[in-house]
Design a protein around this motif. Structure first.
Motif, PDB file in Angstrom:
ATOM      1  N   TRP A 110       8.680  73.708 -51.536  1.00 66.13           N
ATOM      2  CA  TRP A 110      10.076  73.675 -51.991  1.00 66.13           C
ATOM      3  C   TRP A 110      10.366  72.413 -52.793  1.00 66.13           C
ATOM      4  O   TRP A 110      10.972  72.451 -53.864  1.00 66.13           O
ATOM      5  CB  TRP A 110      10.994  73.750 -50.768  1.00 66.13           C
ATOM      6  CG  TRP A 110      12.438  73.918 -51.075  1.00 66.13           C
ATOM      7  CD1 TRP A 110      13.400  72.957 -51.015  1.00 66.13           C
ATOM      8  CD2 TRP A 110      13.093  75.118 -51.485  1.00 66.13           C
ATOM      9  NE1 TRP A 110      14.625  73.496 -51.358  1.00 66.13           N
ATOM     10  CE2 TRP A 110      14.458  74.812 -51.651  1.00 66.13           C
ATOM     11  CE3 TRP A 110      12.647  76.429 -51.728  1.00 66.13           C
ATOM     12  CZ2 TRP A 110      15.398  75.773 -52.050  1.00 66.13           C
ATOM     13  CZ3 TRP A 110      13.570  77.384 -52.131  1.00 66.13           C
ATOM     14  CH2 TRP A 110      14.924  77.056 -52.292  1.00 66.13           C
ATOM     15  N   TYR A 111       9.909  71.289 -52.255  1.00 64.65           N
ATOM     16  CA  TYR A 111      10.078  69.995 -52.921  1.00 64.65           C
ATOM     17  C   TYR A 111       9.421  70.034 -54.305  1.00 64.65           C
ATOM     18  O   TYR A 111       9.985  69.540 -55.288  1.00 64.65           O
ATOM     19  CB  TYR A 111       9.443  68.926 -52.043  1.00 64.65           C
ATOM     20  CG  TYR A 111       9.201  67.580 -52.663  1.00 64.65           C
ATOM     21  CD1 TYR A 111      10.250  66.682 -52.848  1.00 64.65           C
ATOM     22  CD2 TYR A 111       7.921  67.184 -53.031  1.00 64.65           C
ATOM     23  CE1 TYR A 111      10.018  65.430 -53.388  1.00 64.65           C
ATOM     24  CE2 TYR A 111       7.682  65.933 -53.566  1.00 64.65           C
ATOM     25  CZ  TYR A 111       8.725  65.055 -53.742  1.00 64.65           C
ATOM     26  OH  TYR A 111       8.488  63.815 -54.276  1.00 64.65           O
ATOM     27  N   GLU A 154      17.034  84.386 -43.059  1.00 65.35           N
ATOM     28  CA  GLU A 154      17.574  85.591 -43.701  1.00 65.35           C
ATOM     29  C   GLU A 154      16.512  86.376 -44.469  1.00 65.35           C
ATOM     30  O   GLU A 154      16.844  87.341 -45.173  1.00 65.35           O
ATOM     31  CB  GLU A 154      18.730  85.212 -44.633  1.00 65.35           C
ATOM     32  CG  GLU A 154      19.881  84.488 -43.954  1.00 65.35           C
ATOM     33  CD  GLU A 154      20.549  85.310 -42.858  1.00 65.35           C
ATOM     34  OE1 GLU A 154      20.514  86.558 -42.943  1.00 65.35           O
ATOM     35  OE2 GLU A 154      21.095  84.697 -41.914  1.00 65.35           O
ATOM     36  N   ASP A 209      18.189  79.063 -34.007  1.00 59.17           N
ATOM     37  CA  ASP A 209      18.287  80.471 -33.623  1.00 59.17           C
ATOM     38  C   ASP A 209      17.810  81.355 -34.762  1.00 59.17           C
ATOM     39  O   ASP A 209      18.155  81.131 -35.924  1.00 59.17           O
ATOM     40  CB  ASP A 209      19.754  80.848 -33.349  1.00 59.17           C
ATOM     41  CG  ASP A 209      20.237  80.238 -32.049  1.00 59.17           C
ATOM     42  OD1 ASP A 209      19.399  79.769 -31.266  1.00 59.17           O
ATOM     43  OD2 ASP A 209      21.465  80.230 -31.841  1.00 59.17           O
ATOM     44  N   PRO A 241      18.140  78.559 -43.349  1.00 56.52           N
ATOM     45  CA  PRO A 241      18.790  79.860 -43.597  1.00 56.52           C
ATOM     46  C   PRO A 241      17.978  80.781 -44.500  1.00 56.52           C
ATOM     47  O   PRO A 241      18.013  82.001 -44.331  1.00 56.52           O
ATOM     48  CB  PRO A 241      20.135  79.478 -44.236  1.00 56.52           C
ATOM     49  CG  PRO A 241      20.051  78.037 -44.591  1.00 56.52           C
ATOM     50  CD  PRO A 241      19.002  77.430 -43.731  1.00 56.52           C
ATOM     51  N   LEU A 242      17.245  80.218 -45.440  1.00 56.56           N
ATOM     52  CA  LEU A 242      16.463  81.076 -46.335  1.00 56.56           C
ATOM     53  C   LEU A 242      15.339  81.787 -45.578  1.00 56.56           C
ATOM     54  O   LEU A 242      15.056  82.958 -45.840  1.00 56.56           O
ATOM     55  CB  LEU A 242      15.890  80.258 -47.503  1.00 56.56           C
ATOM     56  CG  LEU A 242      16.935  79.779 -48.509  1.00 56.56           C
ATOM     57  CD1 LEU A 242      16.321  78.781 -49.484  1.00 56.56           C
ATOM     58  CD2 LEU A 242      17.541  80.964 -49.272  1.00 56.56           C
ATOM     59  N   VAL A 299      13.326  82.443 -55.512  1.00 51.39           N
ATOM     60  CA  VAL A 299      14.577  82.177 -54.792  1.00 51.39           C
ATOM     61  C   VAL A 299      15.492  81.258 -55.614  1.00 51.39           C
ATOM     62  O   VAL A 299      16.708  81.384 -55.584  1.00 51.39           O
ATOM     63  CB  VAL A 299      14.289  81.571 -53.408  1.00 51.39           C
ATOM     64  CG1 VAL A 299      15.552  80.990 -52.781  1.00 51.39           C
ATOM     65  CG2 VAL A 299      13.694  82.633 -52.492  1.00 51.39           C
ATOM     66  N   GLU A 355      18.606  73.630 -46.225  1.00 48.10           N
ATOM     67  CA  GLU A 355      18.597  74.822 -47.082  1.00 48.10           C
ATOM     68  C   GLU A 355      17.485  75.791 -46.697  1.00 48.10           C
ATOM     69  O   GLU A 355      17.632  77.015 -46.868  1.00 48.10           O
ATOM     70  CB  GLU A 355      18.514  74.455 -48.569  1.00 48.10           C
ATOM     71  CG  GLU A 355      17.216  73.807 -49.048  1.00 48.10           C
ATOM     72  CD  GLU A 355      17.275  72.299 -49.098  1.00 48.10           C
ATOM     73  OE1 GLU A 355      18.020  71.697 -48.283  1.00 48.10           O
ATOM     74  OE2 GLU A 355      16.568  71.707 -49.937  1.00 48.10           O
ATOM     75  N   ARG A 360      14.620  85.501 -47.019  1.00 45.98           N
ATOM     76  CA  ARG A 360      14.463  85.287 -48.451  1.00 45.98           C
ATOM     77  C   ARG A 360      13.159  84.559 -48.747  1.00 45.98           C
ATOM     78  O   ARG A 360      12.624  84.649 -49.838  1.00 45.98           O
ATOM     79  CB  ARG A 360      15.670  84.525 -49.008  1.00 45.98           C
ATOM     80  CG  ARG A 360      16.980  85.290 -48.735  1.00 45.98           C
ATOM     81  CD  ARG A 360      17.924  85.259 -49.890  1.00 45.98           C
ATOM     82  NE  ARG A 360      17.247  85.600 -51.117  1.00 45.98           N
ATOM     83  CZ  ARG A 360      17.665  85.243 -52.333  1.00 45.98           C
ATOM     84  NH1 ARG A 360      18.763  84.547 -52.463  1.00 45.98           N
ATOM     85  NH2 ARG A 360      17.012  85.592 -53.412  1.00 45.98           N
TER      86      ARG A 360
END
Lengths: 347, 347, 347, 347
Positions: free
Chosen positions: B158-159, B306, B140, B302-303, B190, B299, B308
């Motif tokens: 990210w990795y 939101e 969502d 949500p980043l 971040v 992780e 970020r």
């Protein structure tokens, strides 16, 4: 010299006091330029604070200029502008080496201005023990105000977030939005929080947190509101920056499965009603303690310098040391939106 | 159905192809809605890529709707909008359990569209093996474009940052500013980086990094410039997102004492001239490897949700699958500022 | 006083030398009681070692008694039995604070006995700079031999294992079974390794490792043997304690998927043929560097005191300082099973 | 089939029961070969346990042979010898992915034999939900007894030690020496503890701990004795394996500065008198919760196989399932040195 001296509850005066002297080769004497009033100074102001004594200088946040050093001081020299760590340790014992400076095993005073054992920083001159370890030249690129905010409030907020194991993507609740709580809100975002709920009874403080990107939540209705806000899952990390039994209990409620509750507020209850069954069911981690300020400077200095943290924005009032009594009164009454009070050298 | 099929170097065509079918009870079939073209797809485009074969569908980034599931699929159901991990594993072997999905020990194809072993995602329909593990309902609050960016590029960036051990206060250099490098710049912030140096030869890409808060540095003069910029101390963390021998060597130069160099660019040299004496002197850590996409969703979701991380901002072109050949040509030529190409279902 | 002085390759003599004096308030002078000969001392013995100079005292491992302290020394006093860290730092700069003592930014000599910059420990008297940081009273419960082994070899072996990220359940290979490699074998078990493969060309050294619980593997056939031994999966962690190009290459081969190769042997190659394609495929981590001895004392002192580590068992020969030339000859020739040589004060 | 069925407090009978059937494609049916009686089974035996119901089969520790699998089971096949995790989860939700299997969000029963929701393992046949995630083939080299000890007790002890953040050189106190506490003693050494204090009221249990290398301390006088034993510094890590309010309070007392108290005993107090002032002064970390068994198999399997952990040594009694009632009686009365009871298939 002059200093703010504790006489009795709500009686802190701008008094004469004898000047400090080098007492060990590792001491330094610093002429104060800025000194902050901390929330924990109000414990003393309300009396009897952390000691039954009186007649001692208060305050544990300061920056200033070195005016004298002992023969064993190698890192600081006369004239250096320095920031002084509120946490005082020897830097050599098991506790200090493990990063628990504030619990130094050598048995000296672990902070300024809590008793006559180590005179406070709200004074013209300050004796800094083990000065190489407990003070540092203000790094290039920091203002004096930024450096002052690194002597206690910012590291304490940071430590609270570190203890809460905030990492990228986590959801966070900060309970209590004084200067330390507000810095914790900003710090949580620096650590990668995806969402920060900022909880306090005071609307103005919630508004500041909201301006930082947090979701403001009224402390009076937080328990009811946070359920729907988190889809009944609670948050990953809680930073409690108030210290009351009620707010700690709230923190334990707000933590979700596997959540971590980190308390940086001062709580001295001999017996707190810990909800063990709930903690067992949620696999809760609970941490409480005080901050070893200087251990956090390596990461905090670049973050403040590069503008990723703005603790200096907490400062609402700057007044001369000679008006310290009035500054305490304003701060205690929260008059005029008093959030962070800074005292300047008189002379 | 239709798919983009590799025939020969620079010859990828929109062709007819037989539809995929459920081959194991744990499979799902997904109707593609969006599919990205990745930098590594150009290895195939330039030929011969990762396999000597031809005649197979290419592409390994996609989101879409589930149209069929095997009897052993419990987490996905027909109609679900899903994102498909570019890394394909069994989720049960020692490598998968240790987070090395891309090196799954069961010996299946570890990615889509690299050979005929597992047909690619730039197709009307996609067979997803071990679908419960290798795909997930789009959470969502995420757009399809955001979800698409979570199927490879964002987790890889990210990795790279995780491997570089970026933590609050660290200084970072990102070498190579394609979509993955640019996402790494945002990711580094971040994670709390105090300063990020963004290095590339292309001014437009440096400008994007600068708009994210990074210090842009021209790749042609980076080694000379970075000395003074870092006061000759180098950086704490390097993310290499290009894969060339020259850029990896640059990364090793840029790392300071105790620094970490993390390579996410593809480099297949059997022998690279590693500056061992310099690494010994600097206590260097060096890491290289590929990303186990789905392990980072907890992780990253949500980043992105939101706000970020904004990986969807990398998308510069959206074209129908039927124009895939032209999309590859544009991307390869970097025409029109092509950064991230997205293909849409034909309808 | 007397000291072992380097004159020329294979010419180290027991010579007269001027006594060291306090040069800074933070210095201490220590009368040597035991001094070890380290494998890296053979680099000097073979010449020209780490400096083109000659005429300086060698050695960097010692315990002894404090005979004089500067006015700024607060932790040590005359008469204390102390162990001296081979790594020398200021304890205050960014590198020291980050645990990279051996790369101290103040620019002083980072070790004893490598050049005339800081005279060596194989001498009657030793000047210890920043003595509070670079030496410590021998903790209760440790013998002088155990303390001596904590001045370099044991922390270096430990650091190699820490860098290899050994944790409970991991499989480990140690390549090179000199004193440091053998201590690494014991350390790997203390860290919870489930299995340790001990690789060397010398059967006697493999036998010692086997007596510690390791699986001995002949270095000559290790690559062929390790495949079947590990079911073709390689090991999780490699500690390379030899420093040769061949043994480092072997370490990179032995690492499994996601494996970590930690080099503590000295390797000064400007260009090492790094197998990048293999590392990319295996998601390899590679680390190399030298040890900041005193940073590891907090965990190592209790482990040695409680008999979980027995580095003193490495000592095969104890000879007077006056016979140092012969001790070097024996050690270099590996005569009489020479593993760890210790020199005693002449008296 | 036959099973041990809870009827009323102290009334567990060997009864007829209907056979379990595959209820979902991801289920498997396992024929029990060995089943353990856990300390927490005594909560049920004493009644009313974790549910007001009766008439359900008890037990949550078992190994056996797969006799049937649903169509969605891909990792297990008929005939496999398997170990069954006491913690039951979906393997896909946020809690499971975060390693909190026992708090799986899908709302299914999180353990066997606590209520009729999921029938117990002390039965001829066992239905295993999400069998790929909640069971695994017994790894090569493990005996059935060793595998049985991996279904609950050993992972729980291990989890307690992980939560206590035991690492090399730390001092540890284990409070409560039932099978889990004793395994925690051995586990603490595997994790590198320099010293382990083993505290219990029962001399025979202390003697077992002593044989493992621990310092035995009588629980009746532990608070008085531990001061001098630790030179008034307390310990770094506490593992509480009993669950009583008194023993948890003892654990909080025993922790030194910065110490960590990890509770794995079951404690359901709604309000526990937490010594907040002491915790504040000592910077205490407190953790409580239950273990997600299967998450610890990757490290525990090699440790048990290689003989670094010997949980099978806890087994004192092996009896047929048909004598289960008597086994419960003996275990509850601690007759005959009963420590760990194992039930075998009736045949």
């Amino acid at each position: 010299m002059k200093a703010l001296v504790y006489h009795a509850p709500r009686d802190i005066r701008y008094d004469d006091m004898s000047e400090p002297m080098i007492a060990a080769p590792t001491d330094a004497i610093v002429r104060m330029e800025l000194s902050g009033i901390c929330g924990s100074d109000l414990h003393i102001y309300h009396g009897p604070g952390f000691s039954p004594a009186n007649g001692y200088a208060v305050g544990h946040e300061a920056v200033g200029a070195v005016v004298e050093v002992g023969s064993g001081v190698s890192r600081l020299k006369v004239g250096d502008k320095v920031m002084i760590s509120a946490a005082v340790g020897c830097g050599r014992c098991r506790s200090c080496l493990a990063g628990h400076v504030v619990r130094c095993e050598t048995g000296g005073a672990n902070c300024y201005g809590l008793s006559p054992a180590l005179q406070g920083c709200q004074a013209d001159l300050i004796r800094v023990p083990m000065a190489d370890f407990n003070a540092a030249p203000i790094p290039d690129g920091l203002t004096a105000e930024q450096a002052l905010m690194l002597t206690d409030n910012t590291p304490t907020a940071w430590y609270g977030c570190v203890n809460a194991e905030i990492s990228p993507g986590k959801t966070v609740a900060v309970v209590g939005l004084g200067p330390i709580g507000l810095i914790a809100v900003e710090a949580a975002f620096v650590m990668g929080a995806s969402k920060v709920y900022a909880i306090d009874l005071v609307p103005e403080r919630r508004a500041i947190a909201e301006s930082m990107g947090a979701v403001p939540v009224d402390g009076a209705t937080a328990l009811a509101e946070m359920g729907p806000l988190t889809k009944m899952k609670g948050v990953d990390c809680v930073v409690e920056a108030s210290g009351g039994d009620v707010t700690i209990a709230m923190g334990l409620q707000l933590a979700g499965i596997g959540g971590i509750v980190s308390v940086i507020g001062v709580n001295q209850s001999p017996k707190f009603d810990f909800p063990m069954a709930m903690a067992f069911f949620k696999n809760t981690t609970f941490k409480i303690g005080t901050c070893s300020v200087q251990c956090h400077w390596p990461e905090l200095v670049p973050l403040v310098r590069e503008g990723r943290l703005h603790p200096e924005r907490m400062i609402t009032h700057t007044m001369p040391l000679s008006e310290g009594a009035e500054a305490y009164r304003l701060f205690d009454a929260r008059e005029g939106g008093a959030l962070k009070m800074v005292l300047t050298a008189t002379g």
